[in-house]
Design a protein around this motif. Structure first.
Motif, PDB file in Angstrom:
ATOM      1  N   LEU A 407       0.800  -1.256   0.002  1.00 33.23           N
ATOM      2  CA  LEU A 407       0.151   0.138   0.020  1.00 33.23           C
ATOM      3  C   LEU A 407       0.828   1.315   0.200  1.00 33.23           C
ATOM      4  N   TYR A 408       1.806   1.354   0.867  1.00 27.01           N
ATOM      5  CA  TYR A 408       2.941   2.422   0.775  1.00 27.01           C
ATOM      6  C   TYR A 408       3.441   2.718  -0.640  1.00 27.01           C
ATOM      7  N   LYS A 409       3.822   1.578  -1.110  1.00 26.13           N
ATOM      8  CA  LYS A 409       4.363   1.909  -2.656  1.00 26.13           C
ATOM      9  C   LYS A 409       3.466   2.214  -3.629  1.00 26.13           C
ATOM     10  N   ARG A 410       2.198   1.982  -3.433  1.00 28.53           N
ATOM     11  CA  ARG A 410       1.202   2.462  -4.408  1.00 28.53           C
ATOM     12  C   ARG A 410       0.528   3.774  -4.032  1.00 28.53           C
ATOM     13  N   LEU A 411       0.636   4.186  -2.886  1.00 29.06           N
ATOM     14  CA  LEU A 411       0.081   5.275  -2.486  1.00 29.06           C
ATOM     15  C   LEU A 411       0.741   6.606  -2.177  1.00 29.06           C
ATOM     16  N   VAL A 412       2.067   6.399  -1.800  1.00 27.83           N
ATOM     17  CA  VAL A 412       2.942   7.378  -1.236  1.00 27.83           C
ATOM     18  C   VAL A 412       4.025   7.663  -2.278  1.00 27.83           C
ATOM     19  N   HIS A 436       2.720  13.200   2.317  1.00 26.26           N
ATOM     20  CA  HIS A 436       3.651  12.958   1.160  1.00 26.26           C
ATOM     21  C   HIS A 436       2.783  13.564   0.050  1.00 26.26           C
ATOM     22  N   CYS A 437       3.217  13.874  -1.094  1.00 31.89           N
ATOM     23  CA  CYS A 437       2.299  13.768  -2.150  1.00 31.89           C
ATOM     24  C   CYS A 437       2.345  12.392  -2.624  1.00 31.89           C
ATOM     25  N   SER A 444      -3.687  11.419  -9.621  1.00 28.34           N
ATOM     26  CA  SER A 444      -3.333  12.474 -10.379  1.00 28.34           C
ATOM     27  C   SER A 444      -2.311  13.595  -9.664  1.00 28.34           C
ATOM     28  N   ARG A 445      -1.200  14.379 -10.394  1.00 26.48           N
ATOM     29  CA  ARG A 445      -0.568  15.173  -9.638  1.00 26.48           C
ATOM     30  C   ARG A 445      -1.489  16.158  -8.858  1.00 26.48           C
ATOM     31  N   GLY A 446      -0.951  16.678  -7.738  1.00 29.56           N
ATOM     32  CA  GLY A 446      -1.389  17.729  -6.880  1.00 29.56           C
ATOM     33  C   GLY A 446      -2.401  16.915  -5.716  1.00 29.56           C
ATOM     34  N   SER A 447      -2.425  15.730  -5.804  1.00 29.08           N
ATOM     35  CA  SER A 447      -3.288  15.003  -4.508  1.00 29.08           C
ATOM     36  C   SER A 447      -1.917  14.661  -3.803  1.00 29.08           C
ATOM     37  N   VAL A 448      -2.462  14.620  -2.266  1.00 34.37           N
ATOM     38  CA  VAL A 448      -1.633  14.075  -1.181  1.00 34.37           C
ATOM     39  C   VAL A 448      -2.117  12.801  -0.594  1.00 34.37           C
ATOM     40  N   THR A 449      -1.047  12.117   0.387  1.00 33.48           N
ATOM     41  CA  THR A 449      -1.452  11.046   0.723  1.00 33.48           C
ATOM     42  C   THR A 449      -1.036  11.449   2.186  1.00 33.48           C
ATOM     43  N   LEU A 450      -1.995  11.234   3.276  1.00 31.84           N
ATOM     44  CA  LEU A 450      -1.661  11.500   4.693  1.00 31.84           C
ATOM     45  C   LEU A 450      -1.451  10.064   5.279  1.00 31.84           C
ATOM     46  N   ILE A 451      -0.205   9.579   5.935  1.00 28.85           N
ATOM     47  CA  ILE A 451      -0.009   8.431   6.399  1.00 28.85           C
ATOM     48  C   ILE A 451      -0.474   8.650   7.805  1.00 28.85           C
ATOM     49  N   SER A 452      -1.007   7.707   8.396  1.00 29.09           N
ATOM     50  CA  SER A 452      -1.306   8.023   9.903  1.00 29.09           C
ATOM     51  C   SER A 452      -1.515   6.540  10.650  1.00 29.09           C
ATOM     52  N   MET A 453      -1.310   6.692  12.179  1.00 34.11           N
ATOM     53  CA  MET A 453      -1.363   5.506  12.702  1.00 34.11           C
ATOM     54  C   MET A 453      -2.104   5.786  14.237  1.00 34.11           C
ATOM     55  N   PRO A 520      -9.805   4.300  13.598  1.00 31.77           N
ATOM     56  CA  PRO A 520     -10.125   3.298  14.721  1.00 31.77           C
ATOM     57  C   PRO A 520      -8.752   3.126  15.370  1.00 31.77           C
ATOM     58  N   GLY A 521      -9.364   2.351  16.739  1.00 30.88           N
ATOM     59  CA  GLY A 521      -8.239   1.936  17.650  1.00 30.88           C
ATOM     60  C   GLY A 521      -7.323   1.097  16.984  1.00 30.88           C
ATOM     61  N   PHE A 522      -5.916   1.311  17.181  1.00 30.92           N
ATOM     62  CA  PHE A 522      -4.977   0.228  16.811  1.00 30.92           C
ATOM     63  C   PHE A 522      -4.725   0.089  15.410  1.00 30.92           C
ATOM     64  N   SER A 523      -4.931   1.258  14.609  1.00 34.16           N
ATOM     65  CA  SER A 523      -5.104   0.970  13.067  1.00 34.16           C
ATOM     66  C   SER A 523      -3.902   1.633  12.490  1.00 34.16           C
ATOM     67  N   LEU A 524      -3.606   1.316  11.197  1.00 37.06           N
ATOM     68  CA  LEU A 524      -2.568   1.812  10.228  1.00 37.06           C
ATOM     69  C   LEU A 524      -3.369   2.432   9.090  1.00 37.06           C
ATOM     70  N   ASN A 525      -3.215   3.689   8.864  1.00 40.26           N
ATOM     71  CA  ASN A 525      -4.126   4.372   7.605  1.00 40.26           C
ATOM     72  C   ASN A 525      -3.397   5.149   6.562  1.00 40.26           C
ATOM     73  N   PHE A 526      -3.777   5.218   5.534  1.00 42.51           N
ATOM     74  CA  PHE A 526      -3.596   6.076   4.514  1.00 42.51           C
ATOM     75  C   PHE A 526      -4.923   6.819   4.073  1.00 42.51           C
ATOM     76  N   PHE A 527      -4.734   8.144   4.096  1.00 38.59           N
ATOM     77  CA  PHE A 527      -5.850   8.866   3.461  1.00 38.59           C
ATOM     78  C   PHE A 527      -5.326   9.704   2.110  1.00 38.59           C
ATOM     79  N   VAL A 528      -6.060   9.246   1.195  1.00 42.51           N
ATOM     80  CA  VAL A 528      -5.310  10.275  -0.143  1.00 42.51           C
ATOM     81  C   VAL A 528      -6.474  11.133  -0.367  1.00 42.51           C
TER      82      VAL A 528
END
Ligand SMILES: *[C@@H]1O[C@H](CO)[C@@H](O)[C@H](O)[C@H]1NC(C)=O
Ligand SMILES: *[C@@H]1O[C@H](CO)[C@@H](O)[C@H](O)[C@H]1NC(C)=O
Length: 538
Positions: A407-412, A436-437, A444-453, A520-528
């Motif tokens: 997921l990191y590879k694809r989103l970040v 990150h972008c 598409s260019r201009g979108s950003v990815t928030l990594i959160s845990m 959610p509790g104990f979660s690893l998340n990506f928001f694009v």
């Protein structure tokens, strides 16, 4: 179950903190844990496109037959999905490895299955391991692992001689999967003057050149512990000279003139290890393309589940990284700095932790924090094989950290963005975020990815400013029924391969614009965030 349902099922905040919180939870007006103030105008820094990279430990080659696991169609499918990436082949046993060329002409009736393929320099990615052999190898690996663990405990490492076919397999694996191979040479072959004896490396380099294998090189693994492992002490100054010698060989070969050379693969700063790095940089800095060091948070034999969720332990990466960076900045200011080998727990990982969902908190935080601090490449020990910190288990099935990496590879994307974080509650220390972008190949260019845990047991809330809250978004929420489970759910659906050559669809869940993100509790998340038009990412 989609993500919106997941949100409804989770009680919204407050309540006891499951023993994780350090302070009583002051109930805030909005129960916010974190307020994010991103700066989307400029890129803070840019990491290598292969930032998330992987390793294979040289112990896989100690017994030649196991290298064939790299021709498993499942391993190939899973590995290819992680490209672009470096593949570092090295580790303790690289310094006990003596390449053995085959004398094919004089020994032509030598049985060996490699003889028919060795005259053929084009790699076929179609030559895969028959499943019967794969099944046997997997069974045999269990026994082999025990032998390796015993050697590790006794710190007695027999010298072994990988034949040509081992080098061939590494190269076909790398090129078929889209990896850039880094081969770790033995630095413990030394003359009576304690100078590196390059004779065996020359033989290997000549062989690789004759096959036109595109490779990069390293020399020695954790030279700080050579004395413990082999009773040989090598100081940084001499190691730097040895690297110059290797660079000279590479230049002379012609073929490897522009190949990468990385080192010195020292352990993390502690006692005299930084002295080795300093001495090395004084003599050898000009030989290397990046300075490498190794990092593990904890000892696999005496760690606990709590350690994997402890923000203070996660923060130790900052001080260690800064210590290395200061040294490098002083002596070789422009050199990129890489984690040449890294994972959660040293000593092969922590059984039942390093191979389960909870390991993801250390892994994702290392990726986020490492990129922010100034590291350019982070090589995960290991893709497949030794220890319990592997991404693929002993059945060659993906573990939670594999899916997280994918997921990191694809989103970040490689562009790191600056984000200020204001905390709204005592629990906010246990909510960690990086920005990150987005990966241009997926968005598409201009979108950003928030990594959160969220390291809290209970859900947490993050508030985002208008520039993000006005954008539609895709959420990728990773959770597990148990922290020490070897499976993981993405947006409520269990992740597993559909068959050996088919990965599941890793789709996110579309969410309407909102100024609140709920983790959610104990979660690893990506928001694009899809339509932010971030200037830094255009
Ligand atoms: C597995 O081990 C057995 C017993 O040592 C050996 O006979 C067999 O050839 C091995 N299988 C493979 C695929 O290496
Ligand atoms: C280096 O190693 C080679 C091969 O083992 C050996 O023949 C040679 O004498 C060694 N050279 C020195 C200077 O020790």
């Amino acid at each position: 179950m989609n993500i919106l349902e997941a949100f409804i099922i989770f009680p919204v905040l407050t309540g006891p903190d499951g023993g994780w919180a350090l302070d009583p939870d002051p109930v805030q007006e909005l129960d916010l844990d974190l307020v994010l103030e991103p700066d989307l105008s400029a890129v803070l820094r840019r990491v290598d496109p292969r930032f998330l990279s992987v390793t294979i430990d040289a112990s896989l080659a100690a017994e030649e037959s196991f290298m064939a696991l790299l021709s498993s169609s499942k391993v190939r499918t899973l590995s290819s999905a992680l490209s672009p990436s470096f593949l570092r082949f090295g580790g303790t046993r690289q310094d006990f490895m003596k390449f053995k060329p085959q004398r094919r002409k004089r020994n032509s009736k030598n049985p060996g299955s490699s003889s028919s393929t060795s005259s053929n320099t084009t790699v076929s990615c179609q030559q895969l391991l028959p499943w019967v052999v794969e099944k046997q190898l997997k069974m045999n690996w269990t026994l082999q692992q025990q032998i390796l663990i015993k050697e590790d405990l006794k710190r007695k490492f027999p010298t072994f001689s990988p034949p040509e076919v081992t080098v061939d397999l590494l190269n076909s694996f790398s090129s078929c999967c889209g990896f850039n191979l880094i081969f770790g040479l033995n630095a413990l072959l030394r003359t009576s003057e304690n100078v590196w004896n390059s004779s065996n490396a020359e033989t290997l380099i000549k062989y690789c050149q004759s096959r036109r294998y595109r490779m990069n090189w390293e020399l020695g693994n954790e030279p700080n512990s050579f004395e413990k492992k082999a009773g040989i002490r090598v100081d940084g100054h001499q190691l730097g000279l040895d690297f110059l010698r290797l660079r000279e060989l590479m230049s002379r070969s012609g073929f490897y003139r522009d190949a990468g050379l990385f080192g010195p693969d020292v352990g993390q700063p502690r006692d005299h290890r930084t002295d080795i790095l300093g001495g090395f940089l004084q003599t050898g800095a000009e030989a290397v393309d990046a300075v490498t060091w190794h990092h593990y948070y904890v000892n696999g034999r005496d760690t606990s589940l709590e350690d994997f969720l402890d923000p203070e332990i996660l923060d130790t990466l900052t001080s260690k990284t800064n210590e290395v960076m200061e040294k490098v900045k002083l002596l070789s200011p422009t050199k990129p700095i890489w984690l040449g080998e890294t994972s959660s727990a040293y000593g092969g990982g922590a059984v039942g932790l390093s191979d389960t969902f909870v390991a993801g908190f250390m892994w994702l935080d290392k990726l986020g924090l490492g990129a922010t601090l100034g590291l350019d490449v982070v090589m995960r020990q290991v893709l497949v094989g030794s220890g319990s910190y592997h991404l693929l288990d002993e059945n060659l099935d993906p573990l939670p950290d594999y899916w997280l990496s994918l997921l990191y590879k694809r989103l970040v994307g490689p562009e790191v963005l600056k984000v200020r974080k204001r905390s709204g509650s005592a629990r906010s220390k246990r909510v960690r975020t990086y920005l990150h972008c987005s990966n241009e190949k997926s968005y598409s260019r201009g979108s950003v990815t928030l990594i959160s845990m969220n390291l809290n047991q209970n859900p947490s809330r993050i508030s985002v400013p208008l520039v993000l809250s006005s954008s539609s978004l895709e959420a990728f929420i990773l959770q597990s029924d148990r922290l020490d489970s070897r499976s993981v759910k993405l947006n409520g659906r269990l992740l597993q391969m559909l068959e050996d050559e088919t990965l599941p669809d890793l789709r996110g869940t579309r969410l309407p614009p909102s100024d609140l993100l709920q983790l959610p509790g104990f979660s690893l998340n990506f928001f694009v965030f899809l339509d932010v038009q971030a200037a830094a990412c255009l």
